[in-house]
Design an enzyme around this catalytic site. Structure first.
Site, PDB file in Angstrom:
ATOM      1  N   ASP A 268      -2.418  -4.608   3.316  1.00  8.36           N
ATOM      2  CA  ASP A 268      -2.617  -4.775   4.758  1.00  8.36           C
ATOM      3  C   ASP A 268      -3.540  -5.950   5.101  1.00  8.36           C
ATOM      4  O   ASP A 268      -4.447  -6.287   4.328  1.00  8.36           O
ATOM      5  CB  ASP A 268      -3.190  -3.493   5.369  1.00  8.36           C
ATOM      6  CG  ASP A 268      -2.148  -2.390   5.457  1.00  8.36           C
ATOM      7  OD1 ASP A 268      -0.955  -2.698   5.352  1.00  8.36           O
ATOM      8  OD2 ASP A 268      -2.530  -1.220   5.626  1.00  8.36           O
TER       9      ASP A 268
ATOM     10  N   GLU B 177      -9.975  -3.651   4.545  1.00  8.95           N
ATOM     11  CA  GLU B 177      -9.605  -2.640   3.562  1.00  8.95           C
ATOM     12  C   GLU B 177      -8.423  -3.111   2.719  1.00  8.95           C
ATOM     13  O   GLU B 177      -8.377  -2.884   1.509  1.00  8.95           O
ATOM     14  CB  GLU B 177      -9.264  -1.324   4.262  1.00  8.95           C
ATOM     15  CG  GLU B 177     -10.449  -0.614   4.891  1.00  8.95           C
ATOM     16  CD  GLU B 177     -11.475  -0.158   3.873  1.00  8.95           C
ATOM     17  OE1 GLU B 177     -11.086   0.435   2.837  1.00  8.95           O
ATOM     18  OE2 GLU B 177     -12.672  -0.403   4.094  1.00  8.95           O
TER      19      GLU B 177
ATOM     20  N   ARG C  30      -4.392  -1.908  13.151  1.00 10.54           N
ATOM     21  CA  ARG C  30      -5.851  -1.943  12.987  1.00 10.54           C
ATOM     22  C   ARG C  30      -6.334  -3.363  13.277  1.00 10.54           C
ATOM     23  O   ARG C  30      -6.317  -4.229  12.406  1.00 10.54           O
ATOM     24  CB  ARG C  30      -6.265  -1.497  11.585  1.00 10.54           C
ATOM     25  CG  ARG C  30      -5.993  -0.017  11.333  1.00 10.54           C
ATOM     26  CD  ARG C  30      -6.498   0.445   9.981  1.00 10.54           C
ATOM     27  NE  ARG C  30      -6.258   1.871   9.798  1.00 10.54           N
ATOM     28  CZ  ARG C  30      -5.151   2.405   9.298  1.00 10.54           C
ATOM     29  NH1 ARG C  30      -4.163   1.592   8.928  1.00 10.54           N
ATOM     30  NH2 ARG C  30      -5.008   3.701   9.172  1.00 10.54           N
TER      31      ARG C  30
ATOM     32  N   HIS D  72      -6.173  -9.863  13.806  1.00  3.34           N
ATOM     33  CA  HIS D  72      -5.054 -10.783  13.920  1.00  3.34           C
ATOM     34  C   HIS D  72      -4.477 -10.653  15.320  1.00  3.34           C
ATOM     35  O   HIS D  72      -5.181 -10.804  16.293  1.00  3.34           O
ATOM     36  CB  HIS D  72      -4.046 -10.491  12.814  1.00  3.34           C
ATOM     37  CG  HIS D  72      -4.652 -10.643  11.439  1.00  3.34           C
ATOM     38  ND1 HIS D  72      -4.685 -11.834  10.775  1.00  3.34           N
ATOM     39  CD2 HIS D  72      -5.299  -9.759  10.651  1.00  3.34           C
ATOM     40  CE1 HIS D  72      -5.313 -11.679   9.600  1.00  3.34           C
ATOM     41  NE2 HIS D  72      -5.685 -10.413   9.515  1.00  3.34           N
TER      42      HIS D  72
ATOM     43  N   GLU E  75       0.793  -1.226   0.000  1.00  2.00           N
ATOM     44  CA  GLU E  75       0.000   0.000   0.000  1.00  2.00           C
ATOM     45  C   GLU E  75       0.825   1.275   0.000  1.00  2.00           C
ATOM     46  O   GLU E  75       0.458   2.252  -0.640  1.00  2.00           O
ATOM     47  CB  GLU E  75      -0.944   0.009   1.214  1.00  2.00           C
ATOM     48  CG  GLU E  75      -2.032  -1.043   1.110  1.00  2.00           C
ATOM     49  CD  GLU E  75      -3.034  -0.939   2.241  1.00  2.00           C
ATOM     50  OE1 GLU E  75      -3.324   0.182   2.685  1.00  2.00           O
ATOM     51  OE2 GLU E  75      -3.535  -1.977   2.683  1.00  2.00           O
TER      52      GLU E  75
ATOM     53  N   TYR F 126       0.685  -4.716  13.195  1.00  4.54           N
ATOM     54  CA  TYR F 126      -0.359  -3.965  12.506  1.00  4.54           C
ATOM     55  C   TYR F 126      -1.332  -3.347  13.507  1.00  4.54           C
ATOM     56  O   TYR F 126      -1.785  -4.010  14.445  1.00  4.54           O
ATOM     57  CB  TYR F 126      -1.115  -4.893  11.548  1.00  4.54           C
ATOM     58  CG  TYR F 126      -2.024  -4.144  10.614  1.00  4.54           C
ATOM     59  CD1 TYR F 126      -1.528  -3.128   9.790  1.00  4.54           C
ATOM     60  CD2 TYR F 126      -3.384  -4.438  10.544  1.00  4.54           C
ATOM     61  CE1 TYR F 126      -2.359  -2.443   8.929  1.00  4.54           C
ATOM     62  CE2 TYR F 126      -4.217  -3.757   9.675  1.00  4.54           C
ATOM     63  CZ  TYR F 126      -3.698  -2.762   8.877  1.00  4.54           C
ATOM     64  OH  TYR F 126      -4.529  -2.073   8.020  1.00  4.54           O
TER      65      TYR F 126
ATOM     66  N   ASP G 267      -6.258  -6.626   6.663  1.00  2.70           N
ATOM     67  CA  ASP G 267      -7.602  -6.386   7.172  1.00  2.70           C
ATOM     68  C   ASP G 267      -8.567  -6.268   5.990  1.00  2.70           C
ATOM     69  O   ASP G 267      -8.178  -6.482   4.834  1.00  2.70           O
ATOM     70  CB  ASP G 267      -7.650  -5.135   8.050  1.00  2.70           C
ATOM     71  CG  ASP G 267      -7.226  -3.871   7.302  1.00  2.70           C
ATOM     72  OD1 ASP G 267      -6.927  -3.949   6.090  1.00  2.70           O
ATOM     73  OD2 ASP G 267      -7.192  -2.789   7.926  1.00  2.70           O
TER      74      ASP G 267
END
Length: 884
Positions: A80, A84, A305, A350, A7, A303, A82
């Site tokens: 990423d 998104e 989020r 996670h 990203e 991470y 998740d």
């Protein structure tokens, strides 16, 4: 060669080093396409088909990725881990398929929770396919947000001018803030008394005990409701003898909290560091993507989020080893601690947020981090290691005491806590929000030696009067906590939701408390009156749960959309017949405390105090709502609607001009008035009367004859420029105080400069502006808007306006103001905290020498023939709407 898509460019650079020459790592820079901001992007009549748009910047990045894929052996999507991130990979793959550049090349999806060499290489060894269930959940959320925003927002524009937008999560979050404000307004304070006795043991040690029972029954909290009852009980205690009935020492244990989730990190960073949710995520993103540590770029945290609270087994082992090394073997619990998530559906979560290596202590990486990064990393490291430490052992002692006065008896209690073993507290303790009980485990302090059945001597009896207080306003941290409890939104979206509320000017933040603006309360009242279901907490939480079930593959995403759209569309259609009078009647009722504040004389707050017969009501104008009289145009009373109406509204309610004297040149009377857009001064009467708005920061109470004359004299001629021979004048405009010369403008530092600047300095200011070239931007420090005073360590603290908004400056330290914080409202205390946060230092208490605060601020153009107010942005069509 394989093409790897991530990203961000920072992540791409780091991962490229890990993977070596057989890979080419490119960045998508987040989402490469989105729904166009216009009608028809989501089409319910076509079973919710969606149109996607690629902007010009993303088109170039997609071209670079497509060109690289053409000559590659395969594509690896490493965005990423998740929902998104899954959606970004799906978008990239979909676009590349349509470009027909993939052919039969293999496509793999890999995820890693930390940007370290071992985590990345391990992920590369374990690829998978794109998780379609996560993509479906993304599509459902995106469609729902679009349908709510692009159908509900136009209703607001038509029925409630000045309102900017509504959103599926945004509006419910705003309702929480507004409901709390209404609860505060409705609150009626009640009197109560607390009684306590200062007692002395036979060994001469003093301690305090509070009254807990009297007349043979237990006293509930706040049970003593008046001074008469308090004095009766005080008399009983004053004449009583005291005996210790029992002493009970009970050992208790406190366990550590789990490692951070997104939500708890935002809450802790707010409480401990004063960070906003968005600032927390910005700093955490950098710590996750990688920091240059002695020539090697490595991610310092996992991470950020996530709603998971568990760490990976290898991380737990590493934490336990670090505990033994840093604190000693006694601090390591017998077994590893395991935590379970409270989230309703945590399949996309996670690991919890933790350091990628517990061996990297905050002290070891300090020199590589800026102050904000260090403070947040320190928080994550300490919470992570504390989660695998031994429990704190606390001994809590309770002493029951009998007070006997003749036949009357009363009971008192003294409590104390002693930490026998600090355990995890040695690394980390929670900090509570305002109104919450302290969590330090020692709130009662230590008691002296007290033995059962011994007499204790009375030293003094205290009876103290108190009054109940309303619930506190939400802070960002407490609002996030409440949203999580109710199941509204998801932790990864909280920061964006709060930022939207500030950007829409629905809320402001003052001393870390969220205060709803009048505009925000109007929107909430309108939605509660006419779209009740869609701002209900249970309905929103239930919809979130359905979206989570889509993520788990348990529900069909389009069926969820069909069920939602059927009722929502019907509600939208019903509002087409809604009359503005219906809206105003509902808002007058719902917002009575805001619109019609109580008057000191007890008269009806809805009766116009100017004409005495008209009825006050909300009115809707081009720029939003205001209060006006029903006898208009015979009675032209109006009052601006603001969140702090209160006494200001009461003072302005009469709308009677306040005489300030006469103009010495024209003989016309000068008056101070209050209009729809706030206070202003006026010379004379009628349409030709000269008017000037009060600059922000100037209160009506501070305006005298001299200040009024100065405002009405603007623009003020200073003198002719020595080179051009043209007049230089000073004034106050939409963007603040200025100089005007030969059609060009130059900003002045303060409003006071407009009235005091001389010709020599004016020429210098103009020359400085001209030296900066077109646009007037230089690479130097922007001029100060105002000076707050001297820093405890020396040097002035100023407020300035920079490229990215207003900030406070001290020496080489620049600290950006929080969103929604006006430059003219910054205090010295707030500035010291911001500077300390930025510099990583604690301001010295009591040493700040606050200079006289400049009251200057940007104001509406004082040259206008009538008072003006900044118009709220009013989109003209649905295509101008922003995403909710």
């Amino acid at each position: 060669m394989n093409v790897v898509v991530v990203e961000s460019p920072a992540k791409a650079k780091t991962i490229n080093k890990y993977l070596g020459p057989g890979y080419k790592v490119l960045a998508s820079f987040g989402h490469i396409r989105d729904l166009p901001a216009k009608d028809g992007s989501v089409r319910p009549d076509e079973d919710f088909e969606m149109s996607w748009e690629v902007d010009s910047a993303s088109a170039k990045r997609i071209k670079d990725i497509a060109d690289a894929v053409k000559s590659s052996d395969g594509l690896i999507l490493a965005t990423d881990p998740d929902r998104e991130g899954e959606a970004i990979s799906w978008h990239v793959l979909d676009v590349l398929k349509k470009k027909k550049v993939l052919g039969d090349k293999p496509v793999q999806r890999v995820v890693f929770n930390a940007i370290t060499k071992s985590a990345v290489l391990d992920a590369m060894r374990n690829p998978r396919d794109i998780d379609i269930a996560l993509v479906d959940a993304y599509l459902a959320r995106r469609a729902l947000d679009y349908l709510v925003g692009f159908n509900l927002s136009p209703v607001l524009w038509r029925k409630l001018p000045g309102a900017r937008s509504a959103g599926r999560v945004q509006s419910v979050s705003l309702r929480l803030v507004c409901d709390r404000e209404a609860e505060i307004e409705r609150f009626v304070s009640e009197e109560y008394w607390n009684l306590s006795a200062l007692l002395k043991t036979p060994r001469g040690d003093e301690f305090e005990a509070r009254l807990v029972s009297a007349d043979g029954k237990r006293l509930a909290p706040k049970a003593i409701g008046n001074g008469e009852e308090a004095n009766r009980l005080k008399t009983l205690l004053d004449g009583a003898s005291y005996r210790v009935e029992s002493v009970e020492a009970k050992p208790t244990r406190r366990n550590p909290s789990p490692p951070f989730t997104t939500s708890t990190l935002q809450q802790a960073a707010s409480s401990k560091l004063g960070f906003s949710a968005s600032r927390t995520m910005q700093v955490a993103q950098k710590l996750y993507e990688g920091i240059d540590i002695g020539g090697e770029t490595v991610g310092l945290i996992t991470y950020m989020r996530t709603d998971g609270v568990q760490m990976a087994p290898e991380a737990i082992d590493a934490a336990r080893r670090a505990v033994a090394e840093q604190f000693g073997a006694r601090y390591v619990p017998e077994k590893p601690r395991l935590y379970s998530t409270k989230a309703k559906n945590a399949q996309e979560a996670h690991e919890a947020i933790r350091p990628t290596s517990f061996d990297r202590t905050p002290d070891q990486v300090k020199r590589y981090l800026d102050p904000d990064q260090l403070r947040l990393y320190d928080l994550v490291w300490k919470r992570g290691i504390a989660s695998q430490m031994a429990s704190a052992e606390i001994e809590r002692t309770t002493v029951e005491i009998e007070a006997a006065n003749g036949k009357d008896r009363a009971g008192l209690r003294a409590t104390g806590s002693v930490i026998r073993f600090d355990g995890f507290i040695a690394a980390y303790t929670d900090q509570k929000e305002d109104g919450e009980q302290s969590d330090d485990g020692d709130e009662d302090g230590r008691l002296p030696e007290i033995n059962a059945n011994e007499a204790v001597a009375k030293q003094k009896v205290n009876a103290t009067q108190h009054f109940t207080e309303p619930p506190p306003r939400y802070s960002e941290a407490s609002l996030i906590k409440k949203m999580e409890e109710l199941g509204i939104g998801r932790p990864s979206t909280y920061a964006a939701t709060l930022a939207t509320l500030r950007d829409r000017e629905y809320i402001t933040i003052d001393k870390r408390k969220l205060i709803p603006e009048a505009k925000g309360r109007l929107v909430t009242a309108f939605l509660e009156s006419f779209f009740t279901r869609y701002v209900e907490y249970d309905f929103t939480a239930d919809l979130e749960e359905k979206l989570d079930k889509i993520s788990a593959g348990e529900l069909d995403w389009k069926q969820v959309l069909r069920d939602f759209w059927k009722d929502f569309f019907s509600q939208i259609e019903d509002t087409k017949e809604l009359r503005v009078t219906n809206v105003l009647d509902a808002l007058n009722e719902e917002l009575a405390p805001l619109v019609f504040p109580k008057r000191e004389d007890g008269s009806d707050p809805r009766v116009c105090q100017v004409c005495g017969t008209g009825k006050l009501s909300l009115k809707l104008g081009k720029f939003g709502a205001f209060v006006g009289c029903s006898n208009y145009p015979e009675c032209n009373f109006t009052r601006q609607l603001s969140a702090d109406n209160g006494s200001d509204a009461e003072a302005a309610a009469s709308n009677e001009p306040q005489s300030l004297g006469k103009d010495p040149h024209t003989g016309e009377e000068i008056t101070l008035r209050s209009g729809r857009f706030g206070p202003y001064v006026q010379r004379g009467d009628g349409k030709e009367a000269k008017r000037a708005s009060l600059p922000k920061g100037w209160t009506p109470a501070s305006i005298d004859h001299e200040k009024a004359l100065a405002l009405l004299s603007l623009p003020r001629d200073i003198g002719q420029h020595p080179e051009s021979g043209k007049m230089i004048s000073a004034g106050i405009g939409r963007y603040g105080p200025f100089l005007l010369h030969d059609g060009g403008y130059a900003n002045l530092e303060t409003v006071e400069d407009v009235f005091s600047i001389g010709l020599n300095r004016a020429v210098t200011v103009i020359a400085d502006k001209q030296s900066k070239g077109p646009g007037g931007r230089s690479r130097g420090t922007p001029a100060a808007l105002k000076t707050l005073g001297d820093h405890p360590d020396g040097g002035p603290i100023t407020v300035r306006d920079g490229k990215y908004g207003p900030y406070v400056n001290w020496g080489k330290v620049n600290a950006t103001l929080p969103k929604g914080k006006a430059a003219d409202s910054v205090t010295m205390e707030e500035a010291l905290v911001l500077i300390a946060d930025k510099a990583g230092k604690t301001p010295t208490k009591g040493k700040a020498k606050a200079a006289k605060t400049t009251k200057a601020a940007k104001s509406d153009d004082a040259k206008a023939t009538k008072p003006k107010a900044k118009a709220a942005a009013k989109p003209k069509t649905a295509s101008k709407a922003k995403k909710a």
